[in-house]
Scaffold this motif. Structure first.
Motif, PDB file in Angstrom:
ATOM      1  N   ALA A 195       3.535  -6.248   5.501  1.00 28.30           N
ATOM      2  CA  ALA A 195       4.894  -6.643   5.108  1.00 28.30           C
ATOM      3  C   ALA A 195       5.850  -6.519   6.294  1.00 28.30           C
ATOM      4  CB  ALA A 195       5.381  -5.790   3.944  1.00 28.30           C
ATOM      5  N   LEU A 196       5.716  -5.457   7.065  1.00 29.14           N
ATOM      6  CA  LEU A 196       6.581  -5.272   8.235  1.00 29.14           C
ATOM      7  C   LEU A 196       6.304  -6.321   9.308  1.00 29.14           C
ATOM      8  CD1 LEU A 196       6.624  -1.396   8.565  1.00 29.14           C
ATOM      9  CD2 LEU A 196       8.512  -2.885   7.877  1.00 29.14           C
ATOM     10  N   GLN A 210       7.985  -9.459   8.183  1.00 30.49           N
ATOM     11  CA  GLN A 210       9.435  -9.324   8.337  1.00 30.49           C
ATOM     12  C   GLN A 210       9.848  -9.506   9.786  1.00 30.49           C
ATOM     13  OE1 GLN A 210      11.692  -9.086   5.955  1.00 30.49           O
ATOM     14  NE2 GLN A 210      13.353  -9.035   7.407  1.00 30.49           N
ATOM     15  N   GLU A 213      -3.931   5.904   9.866  1.00 33.17           N
ATOM     16  CA  GLU A 213      -2.874   5.299  10.683  1.00 33.17           C
ATOM     17  C   GLU A 213      -3.414   4.911  12.058  1.00 33.17           C
ATOM     18  OE1 GLU A 213       0.092   4.369   9.564  1.00 33.17           O
ATOM     19  OE2 GLU A 213      -0.537   5.168   7.621  1.00 33.17           O
ATOM     20  N   ILE A 254       1.985  -2.114   3.597  1.00 35.34           N
ATOM     21  CA  ILE A 254       3.282  -1.907   4.254  1.00 35.34           C
ATOM     22  C   ILE A 254       3.268  -2.481   5.662  1.00 35.34           C
ATOM     23  CG2 ILE A 254       4.817  -0.126   5.201  1.00 35.34           C
ATOM     24  CD1 ILE A 254       4.053   1.553   2.688  1.00 35.34           C
ATOM     25  N   ASP A 255       2.181  -2.265   6.390  1.00 33.76           N
ATOM     26  CA  ASP A 255       2.081  -2.777   7.753  1.00 33.76           C
ATOM     27  C   ASP A 255       2.142  -4.303   7.769  1.00 33.76           C
ATOM     28  OD1 ASP A 255       1.664  -2.128  10.591  1.00 33.76           O
ATOM     29  OD2 ASP A 255      -0.201  -3.259  10.327  1.00 33.76           O
ATOM     30  N   ASP A 290      -2.168   1.193   0.592  1.00 36.76           N
ATOM     31  CA  ASP A 290      -0.703   1.109   0.662  1.00 36.76           C
ATOM     32  C   ASP A 290      -0.216   0.972   2.095  1.00 36.76           C
ATOM     33  OD1 ASP A 290      -0.662   1.343  -2.079  1.00 36.76           O
ATOM     34  OD2 ASP A 290      -0.068   3.460  -2.080  1.00 36.76           O
ATOM     35  N   SER A 291      -0.837   1.719   2.981  1.00 31.65           N
ATOM     36  CA  SER A 291      -0.441   1.685   4.388  1.00 31.65           C
ATOM     37  C   SER A 291      -0.681   0.296   4.989  1.00 31.65           C
ATOM     38  CB  SER A 291      -1.210   2.753   5.163  1.00 31.65           C
ATOM     39  OG  SER A 291      -0.788   2.806   6.491  1.00 31.65           O
TER      40      SER A 291
END
Length: 91
Positions: A58-59, A62, A20, A55-56, A51-52
């Motif tokens: 994708a955010l 968004q 992270e 997700i980052d 995966d992290s």
């Protein structure tokens, strides 16, 4: 020898913390080496990193889109209001 082993081998908890941290800032050389060594032995943490990152991304996508509230595109609504005000000013 015990100190060396402790320094070289991270727990999964510490590895996920470094994963992270790596997304938002730079890791030191030692942290990079520790993390890479850990990921060579741990498939779960390698998958966690993938995966992290997914997700980052994708955010971020968004957050880049204009917000839509109750089905109304705010940009189109703003333009509509400006056009109506301009028409009233011309009258």
């Amino acid at each position: 020898m015990k100190r060396l082993m402790h320094y070289l081998f991270l727990s999964c908890l510490k590895a996920t913390e470094l994963i992270e941290k790596k997304i938002y800032s730079k890791l030191s050389f030692g942290e990079k080496m520790q993390l890479e060594l850990h990921k060579m032995m741990c498939d779960a943490c390698s998958n966690y990193e993938k995966d992290s990152l997914l997700i980052d991304k994708a955010l971020q996508k968004q957050n880049a889109k204009p917000p839509v509230i109750t089905g109304i595109n705010l940009k189109a609504f703003e333009e509509s209001l400006v056009n109506k005000l301009e028409k009233k000013e011309k009258k």
